[in-house]
Design an enzyme around this catalytic site. Sequence first.
Site, PDB file in Angstrom:
ATOM      1  CG  ASP A  75       2.033   6.360   2.075  1.00 45.58           C
ATOM      2  OD1 ASP A  75       1.728   4.879   2.092  1.00 45.58           O
ATOM      3  OD2 ASP A  75       3.035   6.945   1.978  1.00 45.58           O
ATOM      4  CG  HIS A  96      -0.233  -0.136   2.526  1.00 41.86           C
ATOM      5  ND1 HIS A  96      -0.971   0.269   3.773  1.00 41.86           N
ATOM      6  CD2 HIS A  96       1.025  -0.507   2.871  1.00 41.86           C
ATOM      7  CE1 HIS A  96      -0.336  -0.091   4.893  1.00 41.86           C
ATOM      8  NE2 HIS A  96       0.955  -0.273   4.241  1.00 41.86           N
ATOM      9  CG  HIS A  97       3.650   2.231   2.456  1.00 42.78           C
ATOM     10  ND1 HIS A  97       3.102   2.933   3.300  1.00 42.78           N
ATOM     11  CD2 HIS A  97       4.238   0.992   3.430  1.00 42.78           C
ATOM     12  CE1 HIS A  97       2.920   2.513   4.637  1.00 42.78           C
ATOM     13  NE2 HIS A  97       3.715   1.214   4.587  1.00 42.78           N
ATOM     14  CB  ALA A  98       3.974   1.005  -4.468  1.00 40.79           C
TER      15      ALA A  98
END
Length: 277
Positions: free
Chosen positions: A59, A18-20
């Site tokens: 994010d 989920h950060h990419a």
Amino acid sequence: RNPSGRSRVSFSPAGGLHHAMASRASGFCHVNDAVLAIHTLLAAGKRVAYVDIDAHHGDGVQHAFYERKDVLTISIHQSGHTIFPGTGYTDEAGVGAGEGYAINIPLLPGAGDAAYERCLERAILPALERYRPDVLVTQLGADALDGDLVASLAMSLSGFEKIVQHFAALGLPWVALGGGGYDVGNVVRAWVLAWAVMNHAEVADEIPDAWQTEAATYGVSVSSLRGSPSLKAKETPKRVMDALDREIDRIRERVFPLLESSTAGSSSSTSRESLSE
């Protein structure tokens, strides 16, 4: 899954990156599979709710849909004041057409099961009821569990199981993804529990000897699926709950009215359809 190739629930434990971001890798995440899956659902005309229980703020997913109202992103995570990526505060609520469609619930260290139950009851489940998505996408990171080497949120394995049960009870087509987790024994048990909930399977606490032997080859030594007494739910400090209540009050005051007005009279006739592969 049925013979038509359609499924109501799909689980990818290897996913949840989920950060990419679109232009760069971040936080051990190179390709954001959650964002790609949601874009596929949007192309099929679905309204999507994304709920992220990883200890770190989701994010990359928030950033991808921050200006859209056909995706509601909800992330419950350890406060960015104390952990990577340093974002995910309640004032991050979307912009333009997407204002009100990003919900962030930061938790102080030591949150425990009581804090997650409060979030579900007062924020997450009511927001989903107002938004009325066609499809639910969840990121089931296991790093919020007590004993994790990175995060400090003190969730029990039974608490994790209850959260997954809440998602299942919504009755929506459901795409579930894995995520973080820096205690391997916690991760494998959490995702076994998630798999069992998704398949309506009853699983005993005691782990068979043969499985314990195999797990030991990976450096995992556990005998109870839901954890020993030392891993049961811990009492949440009052200061943590007080801070959480203030955050939830802000969300209910700012976000809920926007969700209510945007979905008034909307139809969700496709909300019970299955997912096609």
